[in-house]
Structure formats: structure tokens, C-alpha cells
Scaffold this motif. Structure first.
Motif, mmCIF file in Angstrom:
data_model
loop_
_atom_site.group_PDB
_atom_site.id
_atom_site.type_symbol
_atom_site.label_atom_id
_atom_site.label_comp_id
_atom_site.label_asym_id
_atom_site.label_seq_id
_atom_site.Cartn_x
_atom_site.Cartn_y
_atom_site.Cartn_z
ATOM 1 N N ALA A 1 50.221 69.739 33.575
ATOM 2 C CA ALA A 1 50.414 71.078 34.154
ATOM 3 C C ALA A 1 51.824 71.272 34.706
ATOM 4 N N ALA A 2 52.519 70.175 35.022
ATOM 5 C CA ALA A 2 53.851 70.281 35.624
ATOM 6 C C ALA A 2 54.981 70.290 34.598
ATOM 7 N N ILE A 3 54.718 69.857 33.381
ATOM 8 C CA ILE A 3 55.799 69.840 32.388
ATOM 9 C C ILE A 3 56.018 71.248 31.837
ATOM 10 N N ASP A 4 57.183 71.471 31.274
ATOM 11 C CA ASP A 4 57.478 72.817 30.776
ATOM 12 C C ASP A 4 56.624 73.138 29.543
ATOM 13 N N ARG A 5 56.553 74.412 29.223
ATOM 14 C CA ARG A 5 55.693 74.891 28.135
ATOM 15 C C ARG A 5 56.017 74.257 26.790
ATOM 16 N N ALA A 6 57.294 74.072 26.503
ATOM 17 C CA ALA A 6 57.680 73.471 25.220
ATOM 18 C C ALA A 6 57.109 72.059 25.093
#
Length: 190
Positions: free
Chosen positions: A105-110
Motif C-alpha cells: 500500500a505504501a509503494i507508488d502505483r507504478a
């Protein structure tokens, strides 16, 4: 077929599919409190649903209560899937932590998308043998997300008709009093 048209078509089909889930339907309508998933699994699944179906006309999977619906589904009619589902969510979380040292949930969308594409393609490095194959699990995640977003709100997903508003679907006119039984049966013009 445009995305919105496909979603509208799918919404009608999904309503019929939910007739097999009366316990999940009742539980999802009664409470948004988790029955099966813990807080970490809930956040992870919320982020996964958001990437599988990005906001449609400003309505997100969170707005439609997708994770609440999935939690109730796994706690009731699909409880046989729950142990493997939870292990698979844990494996996806572990893949994010191993690769980027952060929760999914904390990593970016890409990066989220990259992990989900790898999951769909069966390309994640570690996958427990006791759970569905990666591609099968991704397909199940997608199906559950769509059910939660587009099902008739009476069935516990699509909270307050959010998914329907997103695709500009008026809902089932028969249930809203807009079509009589005779019209529905074809005995009177619409």
C-alpha cells in the motif's frame, strides 16, 4: 466497447452472480467491520482493488466498499478459499517488502502495477505451493473486485450504489418501482 459500457454490462451480470452468496450479502450490508481479514490484509487488499479497478468517474473501490464485501464473502460462502487467499495476500506483501522494503500500500502505483502484472503472469519469485497459482489468484482478485464494485447494493457490494453512479447506471428499475411486474414479463410496453 468503451470501458464504461463494459462496466455497465458487467454490473448487470454480476448482480445475478451474487444470488449464490446470501450470507456474505447479509453480513456486508450489516457491518463494515472486518470478519476475517486483519488490518494489514485489509489495507493490502484495498490497495490491490484500487489498482485492479482505478477510480471510475471519481468513484473508487473504497467508495464502493469492495474490501468489506470481499471480507464477508471469504468469511461465509467462500470460506474454503480464505486460508489460501490470506497466504497469497501475505506472499504478495512479502514480494513488495523484499523488492522495495515497503508495504504494498505504501509503494507508488507504478510499482504496485508491476507487482500485479507479475502476479497475473505468474512471475513473482516466491509463491507458496499451498495457494492458488499466481494467475488464478489474480483472476480471483479481479472477479471479487468487480463483484464488490458493480453488484446490486442489496447484495453488500457497491455501497450506496457508488459503482452504479460511476458508470451512470440507473440501477434495477424493477426494484426502484420504475417497471411493473407485467412490463418486466413482457406483457406491457416499457
Amino acid at each position: 466497447m468503451q470501458r464504461r459500457e463494459w462496466l455497465r454490462f458487467a454490473g448487470v451480470s454480476l448482480g445475478a452472480a451474487l444470488l449464490d452468496y446470501p450470507l456474505a450479502v447479509a453480513a456486508a450490508g450489516e457491518s463494515a467491520a472486518p470478519l476475517l481479514l486483519d488490518a494489514t490484509e485489509w489495507r493490502l487488499l484495498d490497495a490491490v482493488c484500487a489498482r485492479i479497478l482505478p477510480p471510475v468517474n471519481g468513484v473508487s473501490t473504497a467508495d464502493a466498499g469492495c474490501v468489506n464485501f470481499i471480507d464477508k464473502l471469504l468469511a461465509h460462502e467462500e470460506r474454503a478459499l480464505a486460508p489460501g487467499y490470506r497466504v497469497a495476500l501475505g506472499a504478495l506483501a512479502a514480494a513488495a517488502r523484499q523488492r522495495w522494503r515497503q508495504d504494498f500500500a505504501a509503494i507508488d502505483r507504478a510499482r504496485q502495477d508491476e507487482l500485479l502484472v507479475n502476479l497475473e503472469d505468474g512471475a513473482l519469485a516466491y509463491w507458496p505451493a499451498a495457494v492458488p497459482a499466481q494467475g488464478e489468484f489474480f483472476a480471483l482478485l479481479r472477479w471479487h473486485t468487480l463483484l464488490g464494485f458493480l453488484a446490486d447494493p442489496r447484495y453488500g457490494g457497491n455501497r450506496d450504489g457508488a459503482g452504479w453512479r460511476a458508470i451512470r447506471h440507473a440501477g434495477h428499475l424493477h426494484h426502484a418501482g420504475g417497471v411493473s411486474d407485467q412490463q418486466l414479463a413482457g406483457g406491457a410496453p416499457l
